[in-house]
Design an enzyme around this catalytic site. Structure first.
Site, short mmCIF file in Angstrom:
data_model
loop_
_atom_site.label_atom_id
_atom_site.label_comp_id
_atom_site.label_asym_id
_atom_site.label_seq_id
_atom_site.Cartn_x
_atom_site.Cartn_y
_atom_site.Cartn_z
N LYS A 59 0.80 -1.23 0.00
CA LYS A 59 0.00 0.00 0.00
C LYS A 59 0.83 1.28 0.00
CE LYS A 59 -3.46 -0.87 -0.54
NZ LYS A 59 -3.84 -1.45 -1.86
N GLY A 61 2.50 2.29 -2.97
CA GLY A 61 2.74 2.70 -4.36
C GLY A 61 3.68 1.72 -5.05
N SER A 62 3.83 0.52 -4.47
CA SER A 62 4.79 -0.45 -5.02
C SER A 62 4.39 -0.91 -6.43
CB SER A 62 4.95 -1.65 -4.08
OG SER A 62 3.72 -2.32 -3.93
N THR A 63 3.08 -0.98 -6.71
CA THR A 63 2.66 -1.43 -8.05
C THR A 63 2.95 -0.35 -9.09
OG1 THR A 63 0.87 -2.54 -6.89
CG2 THR A 63 0.77 -2.59 -9.29
N SER A 158 -4.95 3.02 4.17
CA SER A 158 -5.08 2.42 2.84
C SER A 158 -5.29 0.90 2.97
CB SER A 158 -3.83 2.73 2.01
OG SER A 158 -3.84 2.04 0.80
N LYS A 279 -5.96 0.09 -7.42
CA LYS A 279 -4.83 0.96 -7.08
C LYS A 279 -5.26 2.40 -7.29
CE LYS A 279 -2.46 -2.67 -6.42
NZ LYS A 279 -2.00 -3.11 -5.11
N GLY A 280 -5.27 3.16 -6.20
CA GLY A 280 -5.76 4.54 -6.26
C GLY A 280 -7.26 4.53 -6.09
N ARG A 281 -7.72 3.88 -5.00
CA ARG A 281 -9.16 3.79 -4.73
C ARG A 281 -9.65 5.15 -4.22
NH1 ARG A 281 -7.68 -1.53 -2.13
NH2 ARG A 281 -8.59 -3.09 -3.51
P1 A3P Z 1 -4.89 3.64 -2.44
O1 A3P Z 1 -5.60 2.72 -3.37
O2 A3P Z 1 -5.24 3.41 -1.01
O3 A3P Z 1 -5.03 5.09 -2.84
P2 A3P Z 1 0.50 -0.75 -3.62
O4 A3P Z 1 0.62 -0.85 -5.08
O5 A3P Z 1 1.82 -0.81 -2.91
O6 A3P Z 1 -0.54 -1.68 -3.06
O7 A3P Z 1 -0.03 0.72 -3.29
C1 A3P Z 1 -1.30 1.15 -3.65
C2 A3P Z 1 -1.31 2.67 -3.52
O8 A3P Z 1 -0.45 3.23 -4.52
C3 A3P Z 1 -2.65 3.31 -3.78
O9 A3P Z 1 -3.33 3.34 -2.54
C4 A3P Z 1 -2.27 4.70 -4.33
O10 A3P Z 1 -2.50 5.75 -3.42
C5 A3P Z 1 -0.76 4.60 -4.59
N1 A3P Z 1 -0.30 5.08 -5.89
C6 A3P Z 1 0.84 5.80 -6.07
N2 A3P Z 1 1.02 6.10 -7.36
C7 A3P Z 1 -0.03 5.56 -8.03
C8 A3P Z 1 -0.41 5.55 -9.40
N3 A3P Z 1 0.35 6.15 -10.33
N4 A3P Z 1 -1.56 4.92 -9.75
C9 A3P Z 1 -2.32 4.31 -8.80
N5 A3P Z 1 -2.01 4.29 -7.48
C10 A3P Z 1 -0.87 4.90 -7.09
#
Ligand code: A3P
Length: 328
Positions: A59, A61-63, A158, A279-281
């Site tokens: 959570k 921003g690893s993806t 998150s 991602k980015g809910r």
């Molecule tokens: P939220 O969905 O809570 O906003 P991970 O990939 O480590 O699970 O992290 C998910 C989080 O990456 C998301 O949390 C979001 O805030 C963040 N994030 C950062 N850059 C992003 C991007 N370019 N697109 C989508 N999510 C991003």
């Protein structure tokens, strides 16, 4: 023990040495004893192990970092699987017992790591796993590791939202405030467990200490996940430099998508390709009271993280400076 048959001998051995039940996979090509027992068609020159790993935590921003890094022409990543998708989750996880061949199969057959080439994987579960640093070091001690950190309070929230989206009954039943107020003595054990899953990975210095037992500080890059979200180009420059990649211009590859509210990859015809819905809910902001109480809860951890970052000569993320100034 000589009179025992091998099966009984094995059982007796592991009763006496239970810690050795889980094997430790090392690089077979760097151990002459292993080389001897490998099949004759095992080709060490084709052994493709990653030379870089994004270890999480979840959570942060690893993806996004994984997707952006994959855009680089000199970079290859693991292939997706049907269970954990883009994450192999090998070290410190159930898949570790699948063995080394299973791990090697997570990477494309033609992957190579010569010269300025990077072969990497991302599993955000590694960061706070007690076993991952030791197991990873046994196999890929020369790998470069990327750790992406955001304000742990935001990470905790998150994660709670992640559990809501996955229809976790406990997350659906209790508010975030109730989850944070849970104690070890609660009759609802799952409530305490959820609290721990929200809070524990954000104790960053504690987990980093374990990585530093196995990897020297110059093998670790701390990425500011909040900067990656708001202004990814300088972050991607740092990542390229750290990995020894030829610098490409990420300004040409990333574009802010107003609808998504995040940076996405440029696609053909002035379009963008964003990460999926998970991602980015979109959800309600956390609220001032909870933000404050989490800032206090994490204060000692953040102070320890700052000390560690200074001592190791890493760059302090802006969110960390802000947290410390706010509460000083
Ligand atoms: P939220 O969905 O809570 O906003 P991970 O990939 O480590 O699970 O992290 C998910 C989080 O990456 C998301 O949390 C979001 O805030 C963040 N994030 C950062 N850059 C992003 C991007 N370019 N697109 C989508 N999510 C991003």
């Amino acid at each position: 023990l000589k009179w025992m048959d091998p099966l009984k001998m094995g059982i007796a051995y592991f009763q006496r040495f239970p810690d050795e039940r889980t094997p430790v996979w090392g690089n077979p090509c760097s151990d002459p004893r292993h080389l001897e027992i490998l099949s004759s068609d095992f080709n060490c020159s084709q052994l493709a192990l990653p030379n870089a790993v994004i270890v999480g935590p979840q959570k942060t921003g690893s993806t996004a970092l994984y997707a952006f890094l994959k855009l680089h022409p000199n970079v290859q990543s693991n292939v997706e699987n049907n269970v954990t998708y883009e994450e192999p989750q090998f070290f410190g996880g159930k898949a570790y017992l699948n063995g080394l061949d299973w791990y090697l199969n997570q990477f494309p057959f033609d992957s190579g790591v010569e010269g300025q080439q990077v072969l990497f994987e991302k599993s955000a579960t590694y960061f706070d796993s007690p076993d991952a640093p030791r197991q990873m070091n046994a196999l890929i001690d020369e790998a470069k590791l990327i750790i992406i950190l955001i304000n742990p309070a935001k990470r905790a929230y998150s994660w709670y939202q992640h559990m809501i989206a996955h229809k976790d009954p406990i997350a659906l039943k209790y508010s975030f405030a109730q989850v944070l107020a849970a104690t070890d003595n609660d009759s609802e054990r799952k409530l305490w467990k959820l609290r721990q899953r929200c809070i524990a990975p954000g104790r960053y210095a504690h987990h980093l200490d374990r990585w530093l037992e196995y990897y020297s500080p110059n093998r670790l890059l701390i990425v500011d996940g909040e900067q990656l979200k708001d202004d990814p180009v300088p972050v991607m420059n740092d990542v390229q430099q750290f990995l020894g990649l030829p610098l490409i211009d990420y300004k040409q590859l990333l574009k802010f998508n107003e609808h998504k509210g995040f940076y996405c990859s440029q696609a053909e015809g002035n379009k963008t390709k964003c990460l999926g819905k998970s991602k980015g809910r979109g959800y309600e902001p956390m609220g001032a009271e909870l933000t404050d109480s989490l800032a206090k809860l994490y204060l000692q951890d953040n102070i320890a993280l700052h000390k560690m970052i200074t001592k190791m000569g890493w760059r302090t993320p802006r969110w960390l400076q802000e947290q410390l100034v706010k509460l000083s």
